[in-house]
Design a protein around this motif. Structure first.
Motif, PDB file in Angstrom:
ATOM      1  N   ALA A   1       1.649 -25.216  -4.703  1.00 23.72           N
ATOM      2  CA  ALA A   1       2.956 -24.989  -5.312  1.00 23.72           C
ATOM      3  C   ALA A   1       2.835 -24.088  -6.541  1.00 23.72           C
ATOM      4  O   ALA A   1       3.661 -23.186  -6.751  1.00 23.72           O
ATOM      5  N   VAL A   2       1.800 -24.320  -7.351  1.00 26.03           N
ATOM      6  CA  VAL A   2       1.591 -23.480  -8.537  1.00 26.03           C
ATOM      7  C   VAL A   2       1.335 -22.032  -8.125  1.00 26.03           C
ATOM      8  O   VAL A   2       1.889 -21.091  -8.713  1.00 26.03           O
ATOM      9  N   ASN A   3       0.495 -21.838  -7.108  1.00 24.60           N
ATOM     10  CA  ASN A   3       0.229 -20.469  -6.639  1.00 24.60           C
ATOM     11  C   ASN A   3       1.497 -19.808  -6.125  1.00 24.60           C
ATOM     12  O   ASN A   3       1.724 -18.613  -6.355  1.00 24.60           O
ATOM     13  N   ALA A   4       2.344 -20.572  -5.410  1.00 23.27           N
ATOM     14  CA  ALA A   4       3.599 -20.011  -4.912  1.00 23.27           C
ATOM     15  C   ALA A   4       4.520 -19.610  -6.059  1.00 23.27           C
ATOM     16  O   ALA A   4       5.188 -18.565  -6.008  1.00 23.27           O
ATOM     17  N   ILE A   5       4.561 -20.446  -7.118  1.00 23.00           N
ATOM     18  CA  ILE A   5       5.392 -20.120  -8.285  1.00 23.00           C
ATOM     19  C   ILE A   5       4.895 -18.857  -8.966  1.00 23.00           C
ATOM     20  O   ILE A   5       5.683 -17.975  -9.354  1.00 23.00           O
ATOM     21  N   LEU A   6       3.565 -18.737  -9.129  1.00 24.77           N
ATOM     22  CA  LEU A   6       3.018 -17.539  -9.768  1.00 24.77           C
ATOM     23  C   LEU A   6       3.307 -16.293  -8.933  1.00 24.77           C
ATOM     24  O   LEU A   6       3.624 -15.225  -9.481  1.00 24.77           O
ATOM     25  N   ASP A   7       3.208 -16.412  -7.608  1.00 30.45           N
ATOM     26  CA  ASP A   7       3.547 -15.280  -6.744  1.00 30.45           C
ATOM     27  C   ASP A   7       5.021 -14.906  -6.875  1.00 30.45           C
ATOM     28  O   ASP A   7       5.370 -13.725  -6.897  1.00 30.45           O
ATOM     29  N   HIS A   8       5.876 -15.930  -6.949  1.00 35.57           N
ATOM     30  CA  HIS A   8       7.316 -15.676  -7.092  1.00 35.57           C
ATOM     31  C   HIS A   8       7.610 -14.974  -8.416  1.00 35.57           C
ATOM     32  O   HIS A   8       8.413 -14.033  -8.466  1.00 35.57           O
ATOM     33  N   ILE A   9       6.962 -15.434  -9.486  1.00 33.58           N
ATOM     34  CA  ILE A   9       7.166 -14.792 -10.788  1.00 33.58           C
ATOM     35  C   ILE A   9       6.716 -13.339 -10.748  1.00 33.58           C
ATOM     36  O   ILE A   9       7.375 -12.449 -11.310  1.00 33.58           O
ATOM     37  N   HIS A  10       5.596 -13.083 -10.077  1.00 32.81           N
ATOM     38  CA  HIS A  10       5.098 -11.718  -9.980  1.00 32.81           C
ATOM     39  C   HIS A  10       6.107 -10.809  -9.272  1.00 32.81           C
ATOM     40  O   HIS A  10       6.407  -9.700  -9.745  1.00 32.81           O
ATOM     41  N   VAL A  11       6.654 -11.266  -8.152  1.00 31.12           N
ATOM     42  CA  VAL A  11       7.625 -10.462  -7.407  1.00 31.12           C
ATOM     43  C   VAL A  11       8.900 -10.265  -8.226  1.00 31.12           C
ATOM     44  O   VAL A  11       9.471  -9.164  -8.271  1.00 31.12           O
ATOM     45  N   THR A  12       9.355 -11.333  -8.898  1.00 31.26           N
ATOM     46  CA  THR A  12      10.571 -11.228  -9.717  1.00 31.26           C
ATOM     47  C   THR A  12      10.384 -10.237 -10.851  1.00 31.26           C
ATOM     48  O   THR A  12      11.271  -9.410 -11.136  1.00 31.26           O
ATOM     49  N   ASP A  13       9.228 -10.298 -11.522  1.00 32.44           N
ATOM     50  CA  ASP A  13       8.958  -9.347 -12.610  1.00 32.44           C
ATOM     51  C   ASP A  13       8.960  -7.912 -12.095  1.00 32.44           C
ATOM     52  O   ASP A  13       9.489  -6.999 -12.752  1.00 32.44           O
ATOM     53  N   ALA A  14       8.344  -7.697 -10.935  1.00 32.01           N
ATOM     54  CA  ALA A  14       8.291  -6.347 -10.388  1.00 32.01           C
ATOM     55  C   ALA A  14       9.690  -5.824 -10.084  1.00 32.01           C
ATOM     56  O   ALA A  14      10.014  -4.658 -10.382  1.00 32.01           O
ATOM     57  N   ARG A  15      10.557  -6.662  -9.509  1.00 30.54           N
ATOM     58  CA  ARG A  15      11.916  -6.222  -9.189  1.00 30.54           C
ATOM     59  C   ARG A  15      12.733  -5.973 -10.450  1.00 30.54           C
ATOM     60  O   ARG A  15      13.516  -5.009 -10.521  1.00 30.54           O
ATOM     61  N   LEU A  16      12.572  -6.829 -11.459  1.00 34.76           N
ATOM     62  CA  LEU A  16      13.286  -6.607 -12.713  1.00 34.76           C
ATOM     63  C   LEU A  16      12.848  -5.311 -13.372  1.00 34.76           C
ATOM     64  O   LEU A  16      13.673  -4.586 -13.955  1.00 34.76           O
ATOM     65  N   GLU A  17      11.559  -5.019 -13.304  1.00 32.74           N
ATOM     66  CA  GLU A  17      11.067  -3.774 -13.879  1.00 32.74           C
ATOM     67  C   GLU A  17      11.661  -2.568 -13.165  1.00 32.74           C
ATOM     68  O   GLU A  17      12.037  -1.574 -13.803  1.00 32.74           O
ATOM     69  N   GLN A  18      11.779  -2.654 -11.850  1.00 29.39           N
ATOM     70  CA  GLN A  18      12.414  -1.571 -11.096  1.00 29.39           C
ATOM     71  C   GLN A  18      13.878  -1.403 -11.482  1.00 29.39           C
ATOM     72  O   GLN A  18      14.377  -0.278 -11.630  1.00 29.39           O
ATOM     73  N   MET A  19      14.582  -2.527 -11.669  1.00 31.61           N
ATOM     74  CA  MET A  19      15.985  -2.466 -12.069  1.00 31.61           C
ATOM     75  C   MET A  19      16.141  -1.837 -13.451  1.00 31.61           C
ATOM     76  O   MET A  19      17.035  -1.006 -13.678  1.00 31.61           O
ATOM     77  N   CYS A  20      15.244  -2.226 -14.374  1.00 36.02           N
ATOM     78  CA  CYS A  20      15.307  -1.652 -15.728  1.00 36.02           C
ATOM     79  C   CYS A  20      15.055  -0.149 -15.701  1.00 36.02           C
ATOM     80  O   CYS A  20      15.734   0.625 -16.412  1.00 36.02           O
ATOM     81  N   GLN A  21      14.102   0.284 -14.899  1.00 36.18           N
ATOM     82  CA  GLN A  21      13.847   1.713 -14.804  1.00 36.18           C
ATOM     83  C   GLN A  21      15.043   2.453 -14.216  1.00 36.18           C
ATOM     84  O   GLN A  21      15.381   3.561 -14.653  1.00 36.18           O
TER      85      GLN A  21
END
Length: 287
Positions: free
Chosen positions: A206-226
């Protein structure tokens, strides 16, 4: 010979936190004694002195509680922890850096001559009471859970549990890109990434899944900001604050704190403290 013994002692010191010094390991560890006996007996076996090899292996079993057939092939830095009840058959082959716990059997399932015992790759760990039976192969880096009964080949890096044993998971390669990415995300949010384990763990998954989810969310937010900046928008570039353990109050709610504080007052019963806390809570919330 002495160089190999020193290597075996260092191996025990590295894998057993109870080992305090080399002298203690050399004089009190039956797993090391059984391994030294086996090396001598295997040399006799290879020279065709089969009866002396079997006789001294029997002596070693009496002294250590560990039975290793002199024909078995064992690699370097082999560690038997505790060791009582370990049985290793004649045609068994064990790679380097292998660890066995007590009650492990590397046995055969046939009365026919020839290869009838398992082959273990490098860096294999076999838990207490596990049985690996037949001329099967256990891949390098595999883990066999306690009391598992393995009857078929084990892939590299796999974890085997149950009777008969089944693959419960596959360990990622050491220092894999996935592990490094998870560790980076964990450091970013101020979290200790304990989610990487050798054995299957629902919490770790579950912890690994949460970390993966955070990674994907951060990447998408960074794309939106750009994209927003590309359209002329203004996006604040703020740093994510670290999570402080002291800020977590173990999930205690405001009302629970009120009840606890009220119960601590002299002469206050738990029911009275609860009623008083309810009244104060309703006054503040307007309910």
């Amino acid at each position: 010979m002495f160089k190999r013994i020193r290597e075996d002692i260092r191996c025990v010191m590295d894998r057993d936190p109870a080992a305090r010094n080399a002298f203690e390991v050399l004089t009190t560890y039956p797993g090391l004694h059984a391994l030294i006996f086996h090396r001598c007996n295997h040399w006799l076996w290879g020279k065709g002195l089969r009866w002396p090899a079997r006789f001294f292996s029997t002596i070693a079993r009496w002294l250590t509680g560990i039975e290793i057939h002199p024909g078995a092939r064992i690699g370097r830095r082999f560690f038997i922890d505790h060791g009582m009840g370990v049985v290793i058959g004649e045609t068994a082959e064990v790679g380097d850096d292998v660890t066995l716990y007590h009650g492990v059997t590397l046995g055969g399932t046939s009365w026919e001559k020839g290869k009838r015992h398992p082959t273990l790759g490098d860096d294999v760990v076999v838990g207490a009471g596990a049985k690996i039976l037949g001329p099967i192969s256990v891949g390098s880096g595999a883990r066999v859970g306690s009391n598992a009964v393995v009857l078929r080949d084990v892939p590299e890096g796999a974890t085997m549990v149950g009777i008969p044993a089944r693959v419960a998971g596959v360990r990622p390669t050491p220092d894999s890109a996935e592990d490094k990415r998870r560790a980076a995300v964990a450091r970013k949010i101020g979290f200790d990434a304990y989610g990487t384990t050798d054995m299957p763990d629902p919490v770790a998954n579950a912890v690994n899944a949460i970390l993966d989810h955070i990674h994907v969310t951060d990447a998408r937010l960074e794309q939106m900001c750009q994209a927003i900046r590309g359209m002329g928008g203004d996006v604040e570039d703020s740093r994510i604050p670290d999570v402080e353990v002291e800020e977590l109050d173990c999930g205690k709610s405001e009302r629970e704190a009120e009840v606890t504080d009220g119960a601590r007052k002299p002469g206050a019963s738990s029911d009275h403290a609860s009623d008083a806390a309810d009244a104060r809570f309703r006054d503040r919330t307007g309910s």
